[in-house]
Design a protein around this motif. Structure first.
Motif, PDB file in Angstrom:
ATOM      1  N   ASP A  51       0.832  -1.195   0.000  1.00 38.76           N
ATOM      2  CA  ASP A  51       0.000   0.000   0.000  1.00 38.76           C
ATOM      3  C   ASP A  51       0.873   1.254   0.000  1.00 38.76           C
ATOM      4  OD1 ASP A  51      -2.332  -1.494   0.076  1.00 38.76           O
ATOM      5  OD2 ASP A  51      -2.352  -1.595   2.249  1.00 38.76           O
ATOM      6  N   GLY A  52       0.408   2.265  -0.685  1.00 37.53           N
ATOM      7  CA  GLY A  52       1.088   3.548  -0.669  1.00 37.53           C
ATOM      8  C   GLY A  52       2.164   3.715  -1.733  1.00 37.53           C
ATOM      9  N   HIS A  53       2.419   2.696  -2.524  1.00 39.51           N
ATOM     10  CA  HIS A  53       3.409   2.799  -3.601  1.00 39.51           C
ATOM     11  C   HIS A  53       2.723   2.445  -4.905  1.00 39.51           C
ATOM     12  CE1 HIS A  53       6.860   3.377  -0.991  1.00 39.51           C
ATOM     13  NE2 HIS A  53       6.405   2.396  -0.235  1.00 39.51           N
ATOM     14  N   ARG A  54       2.633   3.418  -5.808  1.00 37.61           N
ATOM     15  CA  ARG A  54       1.880   3.189  -7.039  1.00 37.61           C
ATOM     16  C   ARG A  54       2.666   2.491  -8.130  1.00 37.61           C
ATOM     17  NH1 ARG A  54       3.357   8.374  -9.881  1.00 37.61           N
ATOM     18  NH2 ARG A  54       2.405   7.520 -11.754  1.00 37.61           N
ATOM     19  N   ASP A  55       3.965   2.295  -7.949  1.00 46.96           N
ATOM     20  CA  ASP A  55       4.787   1.705  -9.005  1.00 46.96           C
ATOM     21  C   ASP A  55       5.313   0.316  -8.651  1.00 46.96           C
ATOM     22  OD1 ASP A  55       4.505   3.885 -10.699  1.00 46.96           O
ATOM     23  OD2 ASP A  55       6.174   4.949  -9.775  1.00 46.96           O
ATOM     24  N   VAL A  56       4.623  -0.392  -7.789  1.00 45.47           N
ATOM     25  CA  VAL A  56       5.074  -1.722  -7.388  1.00 45.47           C
ATOM     26  C   VAL A  56       5.094  -2.666  -8.594  1.00 45.47           C
ATOM     27  CG1 VAL A  56       4.530  -3.736  -5.969  1.00 45.47           C
ATOM     28  CG2 VAL A  56       4.378  -1.461  -5.002  1.00 45.47           C
ATOM     29  N   ASP A  57       4.165  -2.503  -9.521  1.00 50.52           N
ATOM     30  CA  ASP A  57       4.165  -3.358 -10.713  1.00 50.52           C
ATOM     31  C   ASP A  57       5.445  -3.153 -11.527  1.00 50.52           C
ATOM     32  OD1 ASP A  57       3.186  -0.745 -11.279  1.00 50.52           O
ATOM     33  OD2 ASP A  57       2.329  -1.461 -13.161  1.00 50.52           O
ATOM     34  N   ASP A  58       5.930  -1.916 -11.614  1.00 54.89           N
ATOM     35  CA  ASP A  58       7.205  -1.655 -12.286  1.00 54.89           C
ATOM     36  C   ASP A  58       8.338  -2.378 -11.571  1.00 54.89           C
ATOM     37  OD1 ASP A  58       5.900   0.059 -14.020  1.00 54.89           O
ATOM     38  OD2 ASP A  58       6.698   1.890 -13.116  1.00 54.89           O
ATOM     39  N   LEU A  59       8.355  -2.257 -10.252  1.00 57.51           N
ATOM     40  CA  LEU A  59       9.411  -2.877  -9.451  1.00 57.51           C
ATOM     41  C   LEU A  59       9.445  -4.383  -9.650  1.00 57.51           C
ATOM     42  CD1 LEU A  59      11.626  -2.664  -7.298  1.00 57.51           C
ATOM     43  CD2 LEU A  59       9.813  -2.857  -5.572  1.00 57.51           C
ATOM     44  N   ILE A  60       8.289  -5.024  -9.641  1.00 59.55           N
ATOM     45  CA  ILE A  60       8.233  -6.479  -9.824  1.00 59.55           C
ATOM     46  C   ILE A  60       8.779  -6.854 -11.203  1.00 59.55           C
ATOM     47  CG2 ILE A  60       6.698  -8.478 -10.008  1.00 59.55           C
ATOM     48  CD1 ILE A  60       7.085  -7.369  -7.138  1.00 59.55           C
ATOM     49  N   GLY A  61       8.365  -6.137 -12.246  1.00 62.35           N
ATOM     50  CA  GLY A  61       8.857  -6.422 -13.587  1.00 62.35           C
ATOM     51  C   GLY A  61      10.368  -6.253 -13.706  1.00 62.35           C
ATOM     52  N   ILE A  62      10.886  -5.175 -13.132  1.00 60.66           N
ATOM     53  CA  ILE A  62      12.330  -4.920 -13.162  1.00 60.66           C
ATOM     54  C   ILE A  62      13.078  -6.018 -12.423  1.00 60.66           C
ATOM     55  CG2 ILE A  62      14.160  -3.374 -12.370  1.00 60.66           C
ATOM     56  CD1 ILE A  62      12.050  -1.067 -12.685  1.00 60.66           C
ATOM     57  N   ARG A  63      12.638  -6.327 -11.227  1.00 59.12           N
ATOM     58  CA  ARG A  63      13.333  -7.352 -10.425  1.00 59.12           C
ATOM     59  C   ARG A  63      13.287  -8.732 -11.078  1.00 59.12           C
ATOM     60  NH1 ARG A  63      13.218  -5.856  -4.276  1.00 59.12           N
ATOM     61  NH2 ARG A  63      14.351  -3.905  -4.496  1.00 59.12           N
ATOM     62  N   GLY A  99      16.252   8.277 -11.042  1.00 56.98           N
ATOM     63  CA  GLY A  99      16.583   9.278 -10.037  1.00 56.98           C
ATOM     64  C   GLY A  99      16.706   8.685  -8.643  1.00 56.98           C
ATOM     65  N   GLU A 100      17.572   9.258  -7.850  1.00 57.97           N
ATOM     66  CA  GLU A 100      17.788   8.773  -6.484  1.00 57.97           C
ATOM     67  C   GLU A 100      16.604   9.059  -5.574  1.00 57.97           C
ATOM     68  OE1 GLU A 100      21.530   9.900  -4.834  1.00 57.97           O
ATOM     69  OE2 GLU A 100      22.616   9.299  -6.635  1.00 57.97           O
ATOM     70  N   ASP A 101      15.699   9.938  -6.009  1.00 59.10           N
ATOM     71  CA  ASP A 101      14.553  10.282  -5.170  1.00 59.10           C
ATOM     72  C   ASP A 101      13.401   9.284  -5.315  1.00 59.10           C
ATOM     73  OD1 ASP A 101      14.206  11.124  -7.794  1.00 59.10           O
ATOM     74  OD2 ASP A 101      12.891  12.781  -7.231  1.00 59.10           O
ATOM     75  N   LYS A 102      13.522   8.316  -6.208  1.00 61.48           N
ATOM     76  CA  LYS A 102      12.478   7.292  -6.388  1.00 61.48           C
ATOM     77  C   LYS A 102      12.503   6.361  -5.177  1.00 61.48           C
ATOM     78  CE  LYS A 102       9.441   5.133  -8.967  1.00 61.48           C
ATOM     79  NZ  LYS A 102       8.215   5.751  -9.404  1.00 61.48           N
ATOM     80  N   THR A 103      11.419   6.317  -4.438  1.00 63.38           N
ATOM     81  CA  THR A 103      11.354   5.578  -3.184  1.00 63.38           C
ATOM     82  C   THR A 103      11.712   4.101  -3.329  1.00 63.38           C
ATOM     83  OG1 THR A 103       9.572   7.047  -2.480  1.00 63.38           O
ATOM     84  CG2 THR A 103       9.862   5.040  -1.225  1.00 63.38           C
ATOM     85  N   LEU A 104      11.188   3.438  -4.350  1.00 63.20           N
ATOM     86  CA  LEU A 104      11.384   2.001  -4.487  1.00 63.20           C
ATOM     87  C   LEU A 104      12.662   1.632  -5.249  1.00 63.20           C
ATOM     88  CD1 LEU A 104       7.724   0.934  -5.347  1.00 63.20           C
ATOM     89  CD2 LEU A 104       8.896   0.732  -3.149  1.00 63.20           C
ATOM     90  N   SER A 105      13.360   2.620  -5.795  1.00 62.00           N
ATOM     91  CA  SER A 105      14.552   2.340  -6.585  1.00 62.00           C
ATOM     92  C   SER A 105      15.757   2.099  -5.688  1.00 62.00           C
ATOM     93  CB  SER A 105      14.843   3.502  -7.535  1.00 62.00           C
ATOM     94  OG  SER A 105      15.833   3.144  -8.464  1.00 62.00           O
TER      95      SER A 105
END
Length: 81
Positions: free
Chosen positions: A6-18, A38-44
């Protein structure tokens, strides 16, 4: 299976990347992932930024379209990694 985060709208991106990183395969997506660099991306992370930076050069990032008959058409041929 993707976790619920919850609270992270790009989790689908993260799963695909990982998954692409883990299986050393192409990432088929139309997202340009500029915001992930960018370093400011929370999930990066530095590891994700490094992989995404090299993915374009190695042909691992693949866009796609659907033709007028609804057929899936990747914009690059598969590469052996």
């Amino acid at each position: 299976q993707a976790p619920v985060v919850d609270g992270h709208r790009d989790v689908d991106d993260l799963i695909g990347i990982r998954l692409a990183m883990m299986y050393k395969c192409q990432l088929v997506d139309n997202d340009n992932y500029r915001d992930w660099m960018g370093e400011d991306k929370t999930l990066s992370s530095p590891e994700i930024r490094e992989w995404l930076g090299s993915a374009v050069d190695k042909g691992l990032k693949v866009g796609f379209i659907f033709d007028c008959h609804g057929r899936f058409c990747p914009l690059k041929d598969p590469v052996k990694v």
